[in-house]
Design a protein around this motif. Sequence first.
Motif, PDB file in Angstrom:
ATOM      1  N   UNK A 117       0.876  -1.173   0.000  1.00  0.00           N
ATOM      2  CA  UNK A 117       0.000   0.000   0.000  1.00  0.00           C
ATOM      3  C   UNK A 117       0.911   1.220   0.000  1.00  0.00           C
ATOM      4  N   UNK A 118       0.552   2.184  -0.816  1.00  0.00           N
ATOM      5  CA  UNK A 118       1.331   3.394  -0.913  1.00  0.00           C
ATOM      6  C   UNK A 118       1.472   4.103   0.432  1.00  0.00           C
ATOM      7  N   UNK A 119       2.667   4.092   1.004  1.00  0.00           N
ATOM      8  CA  UNK A 119       2.903   4.870   2.223  1.00  0.00           C
ATOM      9  C   UNK A 119       2.331   4.293   3.493  1.00  0.00           C
ATOM     10  N   UNK A 120       1.846   3.040   3.453  1.00  0.00           N
ATOM     11  CA  UNK A 120       1.279   2.452   4.672  1.00  0.00           C
ATOM     12  C   UNK A 120       1.762   1.014   4.839  1.00  0.00           C
ATOM     13  N   UNK A 530      -0.384  -1.301  18.036  1.00  0.00           N
ATOM     14  CA  UNK A 530      -1.269  -1.709  16.944  1.00  0.00           C
ATOM     15  C   UNK A 530      -0.461  -2.396  15.854  1.00  0.00           C
ATOM     16  N   UNK A 531      -1.177  -2.990  14.911  1.00  0.00           N
ATOM     17  CA  UNK A 531      -0.506  -3.775  13.875  1.00  0.00           C
ATOM     18  C   UNK A 531       0.284  -2.891  12.915  1.00  0.00           C
ATOM     19  N   UNK A 532      -0.100  -1.626  12.766  1.00  0.00           N
ATOM     20  CA  UNK A 532       0.677  -0.702  11.931  1.00  0.00           C
ATOM     21  C   UNK A 532       2.057  -0.498  12.529  1.00  0.00           C
ATOM     22  N   UNK A 533       2.104  -0.269  13.829  1.00  0.00           N
ATOM     23  CA  UNK A 533       3.385  -0.073  14.501  1.00  0.00           C
ATOM     24  C   UNK A 533       4.202  -1.370  14.518  1.00  0.00           C
TER      25      UNK A 533
END
Length: 725
Positions: A117-120, A530-533
Amino acid sequence: MSITFIKSQNTFYLDGKNVTYAIWINDMGYPCHMYFGDKITHDGLKHTRTGGRASRTATPPGIDKVKYSYQYYLPEYSFFGTGDFREPAVVVENSTGDRMCDLLYDSYEILSEKPAINGMPSMRGGETLVLHLKDKISNIGADLYYTVYDDCSVIARRAIIKNGGENTCKLFRAYSFSMGLPGNDYNITTLHGGWACERNMETIPMHHGVVSIDSKRCSSSDTLNPFMAITAPTTSEHLGEAYGVNLIYSSSFVLKAEGVVSGDTVITGGINDFNFTWKLQTGESFETPEVVIAYSNEGIGGMSRAFHDAYRNHLINPRFVNKSRPIVINNWEATELAFTEEKLRAIVDSVEGTGIDTFVLDDGWFRVRDDEFCSLGDWKVNENKLKGGLKPLVDYVHSKGMRFGLWFEPEMVSEDSDIFRARPDYAIGVPGRPRCYTRHQFVFDITRKDVRDYIVNTINGVIRSNNIDYVKWDCNRHITDIYSVGRETDRQTEFAHRYALGLYDLCERIINANPDIFFEGCSSGGARFDAGMLYYFPQIWTSDNTDAEARTKIQYGTSMAYPLSSMSCHVSAVPNQQARRVTPMKTRADIAHLGATGYELDTTVFTKEELEEVTRQVEDYRSTESLILNGDLYRIDNPFESNFFTEMVVSKDKSQALVCIYRRHTNANPDIKRIRLCGLDKSKSYYVVERDVVASGAMLMNAGIAINFKNEDFTTVVYHIREFN
Ligand code: DGJ
């Protein structure tokens, strides 16, 4: 794993490890959710739904005699304005001011390489189905991405909204997914909390209408985690159906479960649409964050194991995920900001020979940071505390054969700092309005590239010129005063998502640009777990509350979605700094060793015997670390509901296991506690080391084992279990 399209059924089947997900394109062209659950054959699913009541529901646009009203089918991505009254996944305002949207199936693709994903951050690998949907009038498109994996029972989903029209439109909502579940007799479990009490579990029955959890803090937050479990009323920890939803996202989010008129449940969510809009010009696209949806018919425990496998195999940095972790001694609880170099060296000296291999210098090493009112953002060494800079201390730690870790709070800036005095516009705030403080500090406007450049250059400069091995990335406040100087007025409500994109850009340019350095996440304890981190930080500081009793609940709740290896857990002093409770050293270590362990206390005051105990603990931890890194977690006793907390970790090949049983309070005449072990191989023989017992897996899992506790509060018993040949 495989993705199959059966043309005669107009149905897509996505088969993962133990799951199938099925989507039917109905006769009107809407993608309908047909199934997510245990693996099934591809026989068609039309018989699983009947017509239901049609009267007085809106028809899809232009069709008077409906075969299928919106009520009959469960959406894959719901939209607003044309008759679907359920929670929309997307709300788009057309240039004419109307919010009509009619997303019909157009075509599909199957991708063997999953696009990032662009930038994520997002899951890596797997096979991906893309459904292209389109509104034929406005030419707004939605691409729905579905990824399945052959080694875990989850599906990863996201959407890309495309403006193929001739005019600019505005998104008022752009969630990542919708998914239906048959019936509405479910329980919803969420993780709520606050500072020092993160991720408490709460379960409520589903009702008609919307159960919603969210964050408006530009952080996933400790108040509500972007996680929701949906379970049948009969589901328990070990038995029954459980669905789990977890966003790979670190800013303001929302997750919703809606009991709809057809008697079904629709789950949806993604970026919080509160205070959100996004301007989409002709030809532009908007990418939503990814959501991971897990399924298990082995209860809530099975759902958690599905998430753990997914995150270990496809999310967490593969360079570190399975590697033995640094065992740190962190100076924060020992000294807070009031340290001298002599004290730090003494701490390093004191742990020599214990096996602790990393010294982490926490907050207070820069500028004039002797209190919490100043210096964030400057990141220049405080030469009053560290003469000659960081280098001599780093070299000293290295000379002891240890690694050196350093604390930063990259997103933050103090009012009393050189950078704020020079560039007050770098801090988030609305011109003409006084800013809100939290912990006496402001937040850098990382939605701006020039601000990010300043942060990246300063922090990378310190890391690279000082031979740092480990970084603890803290973030001690959430965001108020939302405004970005220089951004157009009608784009100010893009801020919360732009903050996430700015944060991920910082992570790419600081973390991924320093691939050999181990980065640990932190946010006032576990306020951004969180899963992003997790994509960037293989482990995250779970909570500032290091009290062993409190930690049983915090770690139990956190393990709903996140693997043990992702939880940083430290042994600290008693009375505990936050809870003032006194618990035995053994208990503190046993609980901390159910994660990525470490120490955070003044070891210079330890006796020889206490240091020997630490040495034994570290040795013991290392001997079972592979279980913490790779094993299957079985939660046996729930500390939210009982006097006990029991967790068991079993190696994937079922040859080794570790059980930790904790009892909160003793009694004058305590009950006999017996536990039935889980996850072993029935037919194998096992040796329970501490009990000197050999028994079959069948025996240990069915007849169980009685526990001999010491007659004291806050006590633990740990068993090491090995296959016996
Ligand atoms: C909050 C963190 O959770 C603590 O571990 C410590 O690093 C402090 N911040 C330092 O300010």
